[in-house]
Scaffold this active site. Structure first.
Site, PDB file in Angstrom:
ATOM      1  NE  ARG A  65      12.262 111.701  35.222  1.00 15.87           N
ATOM      2  CZ  ARG A  65      12.935 111.154  34.212  1.00 15.87           C
ATOM      3  NH1 ARG A  65      14.160 110.686  34.406  1.00 15.87           N
ATOM      4  NH2 ARG A  65      12.406 111.076  33.005  1.00 15.87           N
ATOM      5  CG  HIS A  69       9.324 107.478  36.007  1.00 16.29           C
ATOM      6  ND1 HIS A  69       9.639 107.374  34.669  1.00 16.29           N
ATOM      7  CD2 HIS A  69       9.226 108.812  36.262  1.00 16.29           C
ATOM      8  CE1 HIS A  69       9.735 108.587  34.139  1.00 16.29           C
ATOM      9  NE2 HIS A  69       9.507 109.475  35.089  1.00 16.29           N
ATOM     10  CG  ASN A  97      10.631 104.038  33.102  1.00 13.64           C
ATOM     11  OD1 ASN A  97      10.257 105.116  33.557  1.00 13.64           O
ATOM     12  ND2 ASN A  97       9.909 102.934  33.226  1.00 13.64           N
ATOM     13  CG  HIS A 199       9.346 118.952  37.176  1.00 16.82           C
ATOM     14  ND1 HIS A 199       8.495 119.096  36.098  1.00 16.82           N
ATOM     15  CD2 HIS A 199       9.677 117.638  37.214  1.00 16.82           C
ATOM     16  CE1 HIS A 199       8.326 117.920  35.511  1.00 16.82           C
ATOM     17  NE2 HIS A 199       9.032 117.024  36.169  1.00 16.82           N
TER      18      HIS A 199
END
Length: 331
Positions: A65, A69, A97, A199
């Protein structure tokens, strides 16, 4: 014909110059970039990641992740790792975040320390490249595909919370919104669906999907695309008055394995976010979901291609970047 050959010959050096000095800079990336600089860098990073992984499985989703990001905001330049200062609110402190798990940051910082502990490698490998390697390694450790990564990025020299706004997908997004956001980074629908499969590991919080199980619409309090049994389970794990930050596995079937179960879950109405389930409910993306649900090898190949393309987004080179001594602050 001779005139054409002559013109082509004259143009080649110019085209090479353009590639060499291109600000997009993805042409600089290549496998084994550090072969003559820090030849054992990938093994050093891999061992540091394995150590962190042995301490907590959260290392896997947190690191993946963190890369995601980072790359979707100002490119893959490790700017998401930079800490805020009194004079600047950095990316990591934007609301989108704040849920990034500390284990992702810790993985990169410890891998950077391990690399810099080798004399010939000290301050020779960027935090951006270490993050790309670490993400690849945690995917493999969780049972996902192993693949070669392109390296040669420099670290970004700016990091602002303002740059995050509107550049990360939201749980409520539909297919058009997802495609539009990924397209801004040069990623197509196939790439987006493949990357959404991250995911298959990790967790979210009740507050991120509460609308789907309690307040979806006036006529349907529960999102009708949700599997009924799954919706009941989510309500039991996330009662209305419970702490909204309770963690729920994104993949209810194999949460600690990187696999294609994500797509099988979507077929069964068990995508946690609207942005997950829409990949199956929308007829434009459903065929891809069905194909990858039944063929893990095809998914793995497409995922590796998508991760490679993601790693090329907004690469910094030349005067646009440097190699940070400390991943958390600018030199």
């Amino acid at each position: 014909m001779d005139s054409y050959k002559h013109q082509t010959t004259l143009l080649l050096p110019l085209s090479l110059i353009i590639i060499l000095f291109s600000s997009s800079a993805s042409a600089q990336l290549r496998q084994n970039f550090y072969a003559n600089i820090c030849p054992d860098v990938e093994n050093i990073v891999r061992q540091a990641v394995k150590t962190k992984f042995s301490q907590t499985f959260v290392t896997v989703p947190a690191t993946i992740r963190l890369l995601f990001h980072d790359c979707l905001v100002s490119g893959c330049d490790a700017s998401v790792i930079v800490a805020s200062t009194p004079g600047n609110t950095a990316e990591k402190d934007h609301p989108d975040n704040l849920s990034l798990a500390g284990d992702g940051f810790d993985t990169v910082i410890k891998a950077k320390a391990a690399v810099d502990a080798v004399a010939r490698c000290k301050n020779k490998v960027s935090c951006a490249d270490i993050l790309v390697m670490a993400a690849r390694d945690v995917i493999a450790l969780a049972g996902g595909p192993s693949y070669a990564v392109e390296l040669g990025r420099l670290d970004g020299m700016t990091s602002t919370a303002a740059s995050v706004q509107g550049n990360l997908p939201q749980p409520t997004f539909n297919l058009d919104q997802l495609n539009a956001m990924f397209a801004r980074s040069g990623l197509n629908q196939i790439d987006m669906i493949a990357l959404s499969a991250c995911h298959t590991v990790g967790f979210s919080h009740c507050s991120r999907f509460a609308n789907r199980i309690y307040n979806f619409s006036a006529s349907n309090p529960v999102d009708p695309t949700l599997n009924r049994q799954y919706a009941t389970q989510l309500q039991q794990m996330c009662p209305k008055n419970v702490d909204p930050q309770i963690a729920i596995d994104m993949d209810p079937t194999t949460p600690r394995k990187f696999d294609n179960a994500y797509f099988k879950n979507l077929q069964n109405g068990m995508g946690l976010f609207t942005s997950d389930q829409t990949l199956f409910t929308d007829s434009r993306s459903r065929p891809t979901v069905n194909t990858w649900a039944s063929n893990s090898q095809l998914f793995d190949a497409s995922f590796v291609q998508a991760m490679t393309k993601l790693g090329r987004v907004g690469v910094k080179t030349g005067r646009n970047g440097n190699i940070r001594f400390d991943c958390g602050r600018f030199n």
